[in-house]
Write a protein that holds these residues in place. Structure first.
Motif, PDB file in Angstrom:
ATOM      1  N   GLY A  95       0.658  -1.220  -0.209  1.00 20.11           N
ATOM      2  CA  GLY A  95      -0.122  -0.194   0.066  1.00 20.11           C
ATOM      3  C   GLY A  95       0.669   1.350  -0.031  1.00 20.11           C
ATOM      4  N   LEU A  96      -0.078   2.493  -0.179  1.00 24.08           N
ATOM      5  CA  LEU A  96       0.911   3.588  -0.213  1.00 24.08           C
ATOM      6  C   LEU A  96       1.603   4.146   0.902  1.00 24.08           C
ATOM      7  CD1 LEU A  96      -2.035   5.778  -2.019  1.00 24.08           C
ATOM      8  CD2 LEU A  96       0.131   5.154  -3.014  1.00 24.08           C
ATOM      9  N   GLU A  97       0.976   3.474   2.137  1.00 25.88           N
ATOM     10  CA  GLU A  97       1.702   4.084   3.363  1.00 25.88           C
ATOM     11  C   GLU A  97       3.252   3.709   3.553  1.00 25.88           C
ATOM     12  OE1 GLU A  97      -2.689   3.742   3.699  1.00 25.88           O
ATOM     13  OE2 GLU A  97      -1.121   2.064   3.010  1.00 25.88           O
ATOM     14  N   ALA A  98       3.425   2.612   3.116  1.00 27.25           N
ATOM     15  CA  ALA A  98       4.938   2.209   2.900  1.00 27.25           C
ATOM     16  C   ALA A  98       5.625   3.128   2.202  1.00 27.25           C
ATOM     17  CB  ALA A  98       5.172   0.652   2.394  1.00 27.25           C
ATOM     18  N   ASP A  99       5.344   3.618   1.137  1.00 27.13           N
ATOM     19  CA  ASP A  99       5.970   4.736   0.275  1.00 27.13           C
ATOM     20  C   ASP A  99       6.013   5.890   0.819  1.00 27.13           C
ATOM     21  OD1 ASP A  99       5.213   2.309  -1.507  1.00 27.13           O
ATOM     22  OD2 ASP A  99       6.192   4.025  -3.284  1.00 27.13           O
ATOM     23  N   ARG A 104       9.364   9.885   3.799  1.00 34.12           N
ATOM     24  CA  ARG A 104       9.554  10.965   4.807  1.00 34.12           C
ATOM     25  C   ARG A 104      10.802  10.586   5.536  1.00 34.12           C
ATOM     26  NH1 ARG A 104       8.317  10.102  10.404  1.00 34.12           N
ATOM     27  NH2 ARG A 104       7.026   8.129  10.017  1.00 34.12           N
ATOM     28  N   TYR A 105      11.266   9.436   5.511  1.00 32.72           N
ATOM     29  CA  TYR A 105      12.649   9.143   6.066  1.00 32.72           C
ATOM     30  C   TYR A 105      13.829   9.521   5.072  1.00 32.72           C
ATOM     31  CZ  TYR A 105      11.253   5.345   9.528  1.00 32.72           C
ATOM     32  OH  TYR A 105      10.430   4.689  10.415  1.00 32.72           O
ATOM     33  N   GLU A 106      13.486   9.379   3.901  1.00 37.60           N
ATOM     34  CA  GLU A 106      14.246  10.277   3.050  1.00 37.60           C
ATOM     35  C   GLU A 106      14.727  11.766   3.097  1.00 37.60           C
ATOM     36  OE1 GLU A 106      13.012   9.084  -0.736  1.00 37.60           O
ATOM     37  OE2 GLU A 106      13.824   7.367  -0.882  1.00 37.60           O
ATOM     38  N   ILE A 107      13.856  12.411   3.659  1.00 30.01           N
ATOM     39  CA  ILE A 107      13.821  13.843   4.003  1.00 30.01           C
ATOM     40  C   ILE A 107      14.516  13.922   5.380  1.00 30.01           C
ATOM     41  CG2 ILE A 107      12.432  15.883   4.698  1.00 30.01           C
ATOM     42  CD1 ILE A 107      10.223  14.835   2.655  1.00 30.01           C
ATOM     43  N   VAL A 108      14.277  13.154   6.529  1.00 33.77           N
ATOM     44  CA  VAL A 108      14.680  13.446   7.701  1.00 33.77           C
ATOM     45  C   VAL A 108      15.812  12.419   8.562  1.00 33.77           C
ATOM     46  CG1 VAL A 108      12.546  14.290   8.514  1.00 33.77           C
ATOM     47  CG2 VAL A 108      13.081  11.748   8.966  1.00 33.77           C
ATOM     48  N   THR A 191       5.617   0.928  -4.831  1.00 33.87           N
ATOM     49  CA  THR A 191       6.587   0.396  -5.129  1.00 33.87           C
ATOM     50  C   THR A 191       6.744  -1.022  -4.322  1.00 33.87           C
ATOM     51  OG1 THR A 191       7.925   1.455  -3.396  1.00 33.87           O
ATOM     52  CG2 THR A 191       7.769   2.476  -5.581  1.00 33.87           C
ATOM     53  N   LYS A 192       6.280  -1.104  -3.132  1.00 32.13           N
ATOM     54  CA  LYS A 192       6.593  -2.441  -2.648  1.00 32.13           C
ATOM     55  C   LYS A 192       5.304  -3.299  -2.789  1.00 32.13           C
ATOM     56  CE  LYS A 192      10.523  -1.638  -0.574  1.00 32.13           C
ATOM     57  NZ  LYS A 192      11.020  -0.898  -1.547  1.00 32.13           N
ATOM     58  N   SER A 193       5.393  -4.097  -4.085  1.00 32.59           N
ATOM     59  CA  SER A 193       4.280  -4.684  -4.546  1.00 32.59           C
ATOM     60  C   SER A 193       4.851  -5.741  -5.597  1.00 32.59           C
ATOM     61  CB  SER A 193       3.378  -3.891  -5.447  1.00 32.59           C
ATOM     62  OG  SER A 193       2.780  -2.953  -4.856  1.00 32.59           O
ATOM     63  N   VAL A 194       4.073  -7.046  -5.783  1.00 31.08           N
ATOM     64  CA  VAL A 194       4.534  -7.967  -6.424  1.00 31.08           C
ATOM     65  C   VAL A 194       3.492  -8.577  -7.169  1.00 31.08           C
ATOM     66  CG1 VAL A 194       5.315 -10.643  -6.059  1.00 31.08           C
ATOM     67  CG2 VAL A 194       6.211  -8.634  -4.724  1.00 31.08           C
ATOM     68  N   THR A 195       3.688  -8.919  -8.478  1.00 35.34           N
ATOM     69  CA  THR A 195       2.651  -9.931  -9.115  1.00 35.34           C
ATOM     70  C   THR A 195       3.624 -10.992  -9.703  1.00 35.34           C
ATOM     71  OG1 THR A 195       3.628  -8.781 -11.350  1.00 35.34           O
ATOM     72  CG2 THR A 195       1.694  -7.679 -10.344  1.00 35.34           C
TER      73      THR A 195
END
Length: 224
Positions: A95-99, A104-108, A191-195
């Motif tokens: 889901g979007l929450e992981a992204d 947020r981590y990439e900023i802080v 991005t954290k997805s699989v098919t």
């Protein structure tokens, strides 16, 4: 399929997180392990995983395989599904929450951002492992006979073209059903997805979850 985040917490392998961080079979320092635990805990508190699958009749022929009314040219996929008369097309996402957490981590905190990437990869892997067992049990119950699963096989692996993503997205209506989208460059978002294809066979199979012996990619950095 109802899999709770608490189920993931009990399934995610810490050693997989460390491998994704580049430690191989080694354990990182205490500070890195503590930070990984912190990031994993935060990730599991916010993600909302979703998935969808459909089971089709399938049959392999030479250098290809037919799944439902769809034909896929891939000797590797045909080999993977050679024992199967059924296969599931499958899509899953954290889901979007992981992204959003990663952004947020990439900023802080870039250290946390790197670890979040590894934790996300381990979480989607654990989620898929749980889901594929649910798929197996559902198919087994519907068919009234014992079934076993083959290793997941995703577009872009071996000689299966990445363009196969388009077929899976159309068949499963991924965007409509679980909010998973496909970019023009065939990358998935979130991005954290699989098919994947998941073969179902009557022939007994050794458990391949978490093992490398079923995979032919001998140069993989995560191989045991």
């Amino acid at each position: 399929m109802n899999i709770k985040n608490s189920d993931l917490k009990n399934t995610v392998q810490k050693k997989e997180i460390y491998r994704y961080l580049g430690y191989g079979a080694n354990e990182p320092a205490d500070a890195v392990r503590a930070l990984a635990d912190e990031v994993l805990s935060e990730l599991l508190s916010v993600i909302k995983p979703k998935s969808i699958y459909r089971i089709y009749a399938c049959g392999a022929y030479g250098s290809g395989v037919r799944v439902g009314d769809m034909d896929f040219k891939s000797s590797a996929l045909a080999g993977n599904l050679a024992q199967c008369n059924k296969a599931a097309l499958f899509a899953a996402t954290l889901g979007l929450e992981a992204d959003k957490l990663l952004q947020r981590y990439e900023i802080v905190n870039m250290a946390k951002a790197s670890i979040a990437q590894a934790c996300g990869a381990a979480c989607i892997e654990a989620y898929c492992n749980l889901l594929q067992e649910q798929i197996r049990l559902a198919a087994q119950e519907a068919g009234g006979e014992p079934l076993y699963i083959r290793p997941r096989f995703s577009p872009g692996y071996g000689d299966l073209p990445l363009e196969t993503q388009r077929d899976i997205f159309r068949a499963l209506e991924c965007t409509k059903r679980i909010g998973l989208t496909l970019t023009q460059s065939l990358l998935m978002y979130p991005t954290k997805s699989v098919t994947a294809f998941i073969g179902l066979t009557r022939n007994p199979q050794g458990c391949h979850v978490g093992k490398c012996k079923s995979c032919k990619k001998t140069d993989c950095e995560f191989r045991l």
